[in-house]
Write an enzyme that holds these catalytic residues in place. Structure first.
Site, short mmCIF file in Angstrom:
data_model
loop_
_atom_site.label_atom_id
_atom_site.label_comp_id
_atom_site.label_asym_id
_atom_site.label_seq_id
_atom_site.Cartn_x
_atom_site.Cartn_y
_atom_site.Cartn_z
N PRO A 180 0.83 -1.21 0.00
CA PRO A 180 0.00 0.00 0.00
C PRO A 180 0.86 1.26 0.00
O PRO A 180 1.93 1.31 0.61
CB PRO A 180 -0.79 -0.13 1.31
CG PRO A 180 -0.82 -1.59 1.59
CD PRO A 180 0.49 -2.12 1.11
N GLU A 181 0.38 2.28 -0.70
CA GLU A 181 1.12 3.53 -0.76
C GLU A 181 0.59 4.50 0.29
O GLU A 181 -0.34 4.19 1.04
CB GLU A 181 1.03 4.10 -2.17
CG GLU A 181 1.41 3.05 -3.21
CD GLU A 181 2.11 3.59 -4.44
OE1 GLU A 181 2.52 4.76 -4.45
OE2 GLU A 181 2.24 2.81 -5.40
N LYS A 193 4.43 4.97 5.34
CA LYS A 193 3.66 3.75 5.19
C LYS A 193 3.47 3.03 6.53
O LYS A 193 3.06 1.88 6.57
CB LYS A 193 4.34 2.82 4.18
CG LYS A 193 4.43 3.44 2.79
CD LYS A 193 5.04 2.48 1.79
CE LYS A 193 5.14 3.13 0.42
NZ LYS A 193 5.68 2.18 -0.59
N ARG A 212 12.32 -3.74 -7.98
CA ARG A 212 10.89 -3.53 -8.26
C ARG A 212 10.65 -3.65 -9.76
O ARG A 212 11.60 -3.83 -10.54
CB ARG A 212 10.48 -2.12 -7.81
CG ARG A 212 10.74 -1.79 -6.36
CD ARG A 212 9.78 -2.46 -5.43
NE ARG A 212 9.90 -1.93 -4.08
CZ ARG A 212 9.22 -0.88 -3.62
NH1 ARG A 212 8.37 -0.25 -4.41
NH2 ARG A 212 9.37 -0.46 -2.39
#
Length: 285
Positions: free
Chosen positions: A2-3, A51, A253
């Protein structure tokens, strides 16, 4: 993972349900906290930090959590506590006479003194969703390693907190910057614009109540310029959006980009045909 906007919404949901109320009980299902007793403590506030989630309680105590990839906090009527608590992935149950907060698949859960929160979030850079966001410090942090790619510098939470792959890929596309560009090849003004755009998109997502880069009320699942749109035509030039790896393990990523609008193929992209997500293309995790 989640951002920042998703963590912000989670914090607001927990704050609205629990702030000002005393906990009747808590079940913390990690070995180090198995005997912790939070009952009788009133929730002061629940706030996001990048986060991370900080659930502050009376008595200088903070329940700190991080969602990582699969984690979530949900709020339900307290009558559902026993049924919801049967799931083997539940790591925390916090309940008042009216509500139960369920922490499922949490990546991190620990207790710290509120006065010692720097032990768990002190390493973070300026939070893009903090009303007191320090843009000068964030810019300095991102520029500090000129040989690093702009993507890696923005995703490093020690530089600036709250950006994930969505809110990195989208500003990079908007400003026509190749994600694999070393920071040192960019003008500082360009980097400042990227951070400003990322912050604007995050704030917009918080206001709208869902992750968005446009804020349109009638938007469908394709509310993005490039993120998640591999194999689909670029909305600016029509070239197929591509996906390639960036960084090194364990921080490697994948990044979505348009090779025409953003300066060519990535150094890790072999140029082979890529099909849209959900259409038989091999999955990237």
């Amino acid at each position: 993972m989640p951002e920042g906007d998703a963590v912000w919404r989670t914090a607001r949901r927990l704050h609205r349900a629990l702030a000002g109320h005393r906990l009747e009980g808590a079940d913390l299902r990690v070995p180090a906290l198995a005997t912790a007793d939070l009952s009788g403590r009133r929730t002061v506030e629940v706030v996001p930090r990048g986060k991370h989630l900080l659930h502050r309680l009376e008595g200088d105590l903070t329940l700190h959590s991080h969602l990582r990839m699969e984690g979530s906090w949900r709020v339900h009527p307290v009558g559902r506590r026993h049924a919801l608590g049967r799931a083997h992935t539940v790591r925390a149950l916090l309940w008042t006479p009216a509500r139960v907060a369920v922490g499922d698949s949490l990546g991190v859960l620990d207790l710290v003194r509120t006065s010692q929160e720097h032990r768990v979030v002190g390493h973070l850079g300026p939070d893009l969703l903090d009303p007191g966001y320090d843009g000068d410090r964030a810019l300095h942090n991102v520029l500090s390693d000129p040989d690093r790619t702009i993507t890696e510098a923005c995703l490093d939470q020690r530089n600036v907190a709250g950006m994930g792959t969505i809110f990195t890929a989208e500003p990079l596309f908007v400003h026509a910057v190749n994600p694999w560009t070393p920071v040192g090849r960019l003008d500082p003004a360009q980097v400042e614009e990227l951070l400003t755009t990322a912050r604007r998109m995050l704030v917009l997502s918080c206001r709208v109540g869902r992750t968005t880069v446009t804020g349109r009320a009638d938007v469908d699942a394709d509310d993005a310029w490039v993120h998640g749109r591999v194999g689909l035509p670029c909305k600016r030039c029509g070239t197929a959006v591509r996906l390639a790896t960036i960084g090194t393990q364990p921080q490697q990523r994948v990044m979505f980009y348009c090779p025409t609008c953003q300066g060519g193929l990535a150094p890790t992209d072999d140029g082979a045909r890529q099909t849209p997500l959900g259409h038989g293309r091999r999955r990237y995790e």
